[in-house]
Design an enzyme around this catalytic site. Structure first.
Site, short mmCIF file in Angstrom:
data_model
loop_
_atom_site.label_atom_id
_atom_site.label_comp_id
_atom_site.label_asym_id
_atom_site.label_seq_id
_atom_site.Cartn_x
_atom_site.Cartn_y
_atom_site.Cartn_z
CE1 TYR A 1 -4.19 -1.75 0.30
CE2 TYR A 1 -2.93 -3.17 1.77
CZ TYR A 1 -4.05 -2.93 1.00
OH TYR A 1 -5.05 -3.88 0.92
CG HIS B 1 -11.99 2.63 -1.85
ND1 HIS B 1 -12.80 3.06 -0.82
CD2 HIS B 1 -12.35 3.39 -2.92
CE1 HIS B 1 -13.60 4.02 -1.24
NE2 HIS B 1 -13.35 4.24 -2.51
CG ASP B 2 -7.57 -4.03 -1.37
OD1 ASP B 2 -6.87 -3.38 -0.57
OD2 ASP B 2 -7.46 -5.26 -1.52
CB ALA B 3 -6.95 -0.68 -7.24
#
Length: 431
Positions: free
Chosen positions: A255, A297-299
């Site tokens: 992230y 949102h988790d890309a």
């Protein structure tokens, strides 16, 4: 004491992975380096005679393994340390993403034959596997199975012939990835299936996928884009790597807010590696816009990959397209910033301009593409929903996804076309 694993790429020994005093090292085989057509395992591991140290080696090899709870359960199954990448690859590194296979020194790569070793499953056996996966990820430890896929969610490499699902044994390449429902995430199968169908309808070239059901149990079957059939019908591996592997970033910091890659680095990677790069860069832009407008949102950087075709590296098909924004318990922060913002509600026209600048794209071209997708997404989503052939009609989660898409697209169009709109902080629709 040194431990060694032979690293095979396609059907040839490419090098050796070594563990000494808890540190990994990788060295290409001289015979591999002497080949005119030799290719590197990774952008981060260029062809060279000198060995790579732990810092250089770990990102690519650790990036082949499952993460989180899946990794912990697999480590327990084999009674090895959760931190021991080498031991985990030894146990489950037979069928990985891309064309990499791990074998013990002197062990022969299973020869491809007309009769692949596939254990075909009955419907009852598929349901039993769906029940077993949360406790035994990748079916770790089952005879003849050495399966590994990156990521933190349950999934399983399988063979699907259009009617039957089977388990690939003893080095047989899989053809699909079976993705069961995500625990505590409402109807994740329909969510991801719908988002992939939407991306496909918009001609964004995602991974092909279809929702399947056995009784009341649903799951997603995703075609493996890193597998293909040759002229005689044998399944072959195609090499690939995700962006974290290519950029030399370990999975633990995938992230951006913990030090992982940002979008500028991702665009720069595609521009450096692919030829011609312009079509690939524009495809990546489409993926970024699609993720933002659909609420994925988790890309993070492990959700983008390079696929190494004969003609050269290209951006891999779009995958892992879950709309996470429709779930109130999941974070409203995106995995990578658009401009200087992690939250979609805070993204103004100037932040899209910042994205374009960081990606090396013309601002006008970027704005034009954002508006094209923002205008086409809502009606396309409604059309898919109303088509009984897709099976999404009446699904509550799909309805929430479409409502979110409509709200985000309208907001984006307004912010990109109305000069008076500035510093708004619109909230997301309630889920």
């Amino acid at each position: 004491m040194a431990h060694e694993l032979e690293v095979w790429l396609f059907a040839d020994r490419a090098g050796t992975l070594t563990l000494v005093a808890g540190r990994l090292a990788f060295c290409y085989d001289p015979n591999w380096l002497s080949r005119p057509q030799a290719v590197a395992l990774s952008v981060s591991l260029p062809l060279q005679a000198e060995p790579f140290d732990d810092h250089k080696t770990r990102p690519f090899f650790a990036g082949l393994l499952p993460e989180g709870q899946m990794r912990r359960l697999i480590a327990q199954q084999f009674q090895v340390s959760n931190q021991n990448d080498f031991a985990l690859l030894d146990h489950i590194g037979g069928e990985c993403a891309g064309a990499v296979t791990f074998l013990e020194p002197g062990q022969a790569l299973p020869a491809s034959t007309q009769c692949e070793d596939i254990q075909w499953l009955s419907n009852e056996e598929v349901i039993a596997i769906l029940d077993e996966l949360p406790h035994r990820p990748m079916l770790a430890g089952k005879d003849g199975l050495r399966l590994s896929l990156a990521g933190a969610q349950d999934k399983l490499p399988v063979v699907f012939d259009g009617a039957r699902i089977g388990l690939p044994h003893n080095g047989t390449p899989s053809s699909h990835i079976l993705k069961p429902p995500i625990h505590a995430v409402e109807d994740s199968v329909a969510n991801e299936g719908f988002c992939l169908t939407l991306a496909n309808t918009l001609q964004l070239k995602p991974a092909k996928a279809k929702v399947h059901s056995i009784g009341t149990r649903s799951f997603l079957l995703v075609d493996r884009y890193d597998r293909s059939l040759d002229k005689v019908g044998h399944r072959r591996r195609i090499h690939q790597e995700d962006f974290c592997q290519a950029l030399g970033v370990v999975p633990e910091i995938k992230y951006q807010n913990e030090g992982g890659p940002d979008l500028a680095q991702c665009f720069d990677l595609v521009r450096r590696v692919s030829r011609p790069s312009a079509p690939q860069v524009l495809r990546l832009l489409d993926y970024v816009i699609f993720n933002a407008l659909t609420g994925n949102h988790d890309a993070h950087a492990k959700n983008f990959s390079l696929l190494y075709l004969i003609e050269g590296p290209v951006l891999a098909p779009f995958y892992d397209t879950l709309s996470t924004a429709v779930y109130p318990m999941l974070t409203p922060k995106m995995a990578m910033k658009i401009g200087s913002k992690y939250k979609f509600s805070e993204i103004q026209a100037r932040h899209w301009d910042q994205l374009a600048e960081g990606a090396g794209l013309a601002k006008a071209l970027t704005k034009k593409r954002i508006l094209e997708l923002a205008k086409s997404l809502p009606p396309t989503a409604r059309k898919i929903q109303s088509d009984p052939g897709h099976g999404f009609s009446g699904n509550a989660v799909v309805e929430r996804i479409i409502a979110l898409i409509e709200q985000r697209c309208a907001l984006t169009i307004r912010r990109l076309t109305d000069p008076a709109v500035d510093n708004e902080d619109d909230t997301e629709p309630s889920s």
